[in-house]
Design an enzyme around this catalytic site. Structure first.
Site, PDB file in Angstrom:
ATOM      1  N   ASP A  31       0.851  -1.195   0.000  1.00 40.87           N
ATOM      2  CA  ASP A  31       0.000   0.000   0.000  1.00 40.87           C
ATOM      3  C   ASP A  31       0.894   1.255   0.000  1.00 40.87           C
ATOM      4  O   ASP A  31       1.892   1.317   0.717  1.00 40.87           O
ATOM      5  CB  ASP A  31      -0.896  -0.008   1.250  1.00 40.87           C
ATOM      6  CG  ASP A  31      -2.035   0.994   1.148  1.00 40.87           C
ATOM      7  OD1 ASP A  31      -3.192   0.561   1.067  1.00 40.87           O
ATOM      8  OD2 ASP A  31      -1.757   2.219   1.146  1.00 40.87           O
ATOM      9  N   ILE A  32       0.536   2.256  -0.803  1.00 40.92           N
ATOM     10  CA  ILE A  32       1.373   3.474  -0.868  1.00 40.92           C
ATOM     11  C   ILE A  32       1.248   4.352   0.380  1.00 40.92           C
ATOM     12  O   ILE A  32       2.106   5.193   0.611  1.00 40.92           O
ATOM     13  CB  ILE A  32       1.082   4.399  -2.087  1.00 40.92           C
ATOM     14  CG1 ILE A  32      -0.385   4.461  -2.423  1.00 40.92           C
ATOM     15  CG2 ILE A  32       1.952   4.086  -3.245  1.00 40.92           C
ATOM     16  CD1 ILE A  32      -0.700   5.607  -3.371  1.00 40.92           C
ATOM     17  N   ASN A  88     -12.941  -2.997   2.881  1.00 46.38           N
ATOM     18  CA  ASN A  88     -13.859  -1.869   3.025  1.00 46.38           C
ATOM     19  C   ASN A  88     -14.854  -1.884   1.870  1.00 46.38           C
ATOM     20  O   ASN A  88     -14.475  -2.096   0.717  1.00 46.38           O
ATOM     21  CB  ASN A  88     -13.077  -0.556   3.030  1.00 46.38           C
ATOM     22  CG  ASN A  88     -12.184  -0.430   4.251  1.00 46.38           C
ATOM     23  OD1 ASN A  88     -12.549  -0.857   5.344  1.00 46.38           O
ATOM     24  ND2 ASN A  88     -10.993   0.127   4.080  1.00 46.38           N
ATOM     25  N   VAL A  97     -10.956   3.108  -3.302  1.00 44.63           N
ATOM     26  CA  VAL A  97     -10.622   2.540  -4.608  1.00 44.63           C
ATOM     27  C   VAL A  97     -11.650   1.456  -4.909  1.00 44.63           C
ATOM     28  O   VAL A  97     -11.785   0.487  -4.153  1.00 44.63           O
ATOM     29  CB  VAL A  97      -9.195   1.957  -4.636  1.00 44.63           C
ATOM     30  CG1 VAL A  97      -8.913   1.314  -5.992  1.00 44.63           C
ATOM     31  CG2 VAL A  97      -8.150   3.037  -4.333  1.00 44.63           C
ATOM     32  N   HIS A 101     -10.480  -5.159  -2.819  1.00 46.12           N
ATOM     33  CA  HIS A 101      -9.128  -5.455  -2.329  1.00 46.12           C
ATOM     34  C   HIS A 101      -9.191  -5.837  -0.863  1.00 46.12           C
ATOM     35  O   HIS A 101     -10.007  -5.309  -0.108  1.00 46.12           O
ATOM     36  CB  HIS A 101      -8.188  -4.250  -2.522  1.00 46.12           C
ATOM     37  CG  HIS A 101      -8.738  -2.945  -2.023  1.00 46.12           C
ATOM     38  ND1 HIS A 101      -9.664  -2.215  -2.720  1.00 46.12           N
ATOM     39  CD2 HIS A 101      -8.506  -2.254  -0.883  1.00 46.12           C
ATOM     40  CE1 HIS A 101      -9.965  -1.124  -2.048  1.00 46.12           C
ATOM     41  NE2 HIS A 101      -9.282  -1.128  -0.921  1.00 46.12           N
ATOM     42  N   HIS A 103      -7.107  -5.705   2.564  1.00 44.84           N
ATOM     43  CA  HIS A 103      -5.971  -5.118   3.285  1.00 44.84           C
ATOM     44  C   HIS A 103      -5.381  -6.197   4.187  1.00 44.84           C
ATOM     45  O   HIS A 103      -6.105  -6.830   4.954  1.00 44.84           O
ATOM     46  CB  HIS A 103      -6.430  -3.963   4.178  1.00 44.84           C
ATOM     47  CG  HIS A 103      -6.930  -2.760   3.451  1.00 44.84           C
ATOM     48  ND1 HIS A 103      -6.167  -1.634   3.268  1.00 44.84           N
ATOM     49  CD2 HIS A 103      -8.119  -2.499   2.868  1.00 44.84           C
ATOM     50  CE1 HIS A 103      -6.870  -0.717   2.608  1.00 44.84           C
ATOM     51  NE2 HIS A 103      -8.063  -1.210   2.354  1.00 44.84           N
TER      52      HIS A 103
HETATM   53  P1  AMP Z   1      -9.799   1.561   0.662  1.00 43.07           P
HETATM   54  O1  AMP Z   1      -9.939   2.794   1.503  1.00 43.07           O
HETATM   55  O2  AMP Z   1     -10.169   0.309   1.375  1.00 43.07           O
HETATM   56  O3  AMP Z   1     -10.473   1.712  -0.689  1.00 43.07           O
HETATM   57  O4  AMP Z   1      -8.246   1.415   0.416  1.00 43.07           O
HETATM   58  C1  AMP Z   1      -7.569   1.882  -0.702  1.00 43.07           C
HETATM   59  C2  AMP Z   1      -6.105   1.750  -0.399  1.00 43.07           C
HETATM   60  O5  AMP Z   1      -5.404   1.817  -1.627  1.00 43.07           O
HETATM   61  C3  AMP Z   1      -5.553   2.853   0.503  1.00 43.07           C
HETATM   62  O6  AMP Z   1      -4.958   2.260   1.643  1.00 43.07           O
HETATM   63  C4  AMP Z   1      -4.534   3.561  -0.391  1.00 43.07           C
HETATM   64  O7  AMP Z   1      -3.404   4.000   0.324  1.00 43.07           O
HETATM   65  C5  AMP Z   1      -4.198   2.475  -1.400  1.00 43.07           C
HETATM   66  N1  AMP Z   1      -3.746   2.913  -2.703  1.00 43.07           N
HETATM   67  C6  AMP Z   1      -4.337   3.828  -3.512  1.00 43.07           C
HETATM   68  N2  AMP Z   1      -3.647   3.953  -4.669  1.00 43.07           N
HETATM   69  C7  AMP Z   1      -2.595   3.085  -4.584  1.00 43.07           C
HETATM   70  C8  AMP Z   1      -1.513   2.743  -5.455  1.00 43.07           C
HETATM   71  N3  AMP Z   1      -1.353   3.329  -6.656  1.00 43.07           N
HETATM   72  N4  AMP Z   1      -0.611   1.822  -5.036  1.00 43.07           N
HETATM   73  C9  AMP Z   1      -0.744   1.239  -3.819  1.00 43.07           C
HETATM   74  N5  AMP Z   1      -1.749   1.511  -2.954  1.00 43.07           N
HETATM   75  C10 AMP Z   1      -2.657   2.432  -3.324  1.00 43.07           C
END
Ligand code: AMP
Ligand code: ZN
Length: 115
Positions: A31-32, A88, A97, A101, A103
């Protein structure tokens, strides 16, 4: 693939990310914006927006994400200390996003809270 979806692009290798694991069904990458010492995302290579958009035929694929999480947790050496898997879904969960996914959070005792 959803053409505007960042996780589709990561799964397809079209944009840079720190990928740890990839197979024909799923991709795992760092995760970034980590919120734990170890914060990894596991996504299906095929686009599914959220748990709400899952169909019955997606059941095994989403189960595979949990299996990949287990493999990655072991490979990263956090399986015995423990970890959290979370998905989520929708606004109240803070989904940002819209490509499903899991976590994988680990590396310290995680706070137990539900909101
Ligand atoms: P959510 O809030 O469950 O939708 O989590 C989305 C996650 O994606 C967050 O923890 C972000 O930090 C992560 N994220 C968004 N864009 C990227 C990316 N390009 N590479 C890696 N992680 C990302
Ligand atoms: Zn996608």
């Amino acid at each position: 693939m959803a053409s505007d979806c960042v996780f589709c692009k990561i799964a397809a290798g079209e944009i840079d990310s720190r990928v740890l694991y990839r197979d024909e069904l799923a991709t795992a990458f760092w995760d970034i914006h980590p919120v734990a010492p170890l914060h990894i995302l596991i996504v299906p290579n095929r686009h599914i927006s959220s748990v709400n958009e899952m169909n019955a035929e997606d059941e095994a694929l989403v189960g595979h994400l949990v299996y990949v999480a287990k493999l990655v947790a072991k490979e990263q050496g956090v399986d015995q200390a423990g970890y959290r898997l979370s998905i989520n879904t929708g606004p109240n969960a803070g989904q940002s996003v819209f490509h499903i996914h899991v976590h994988l959070l680990a590396g310290k005792p995680l706070p137990i809270h539900i909101g």
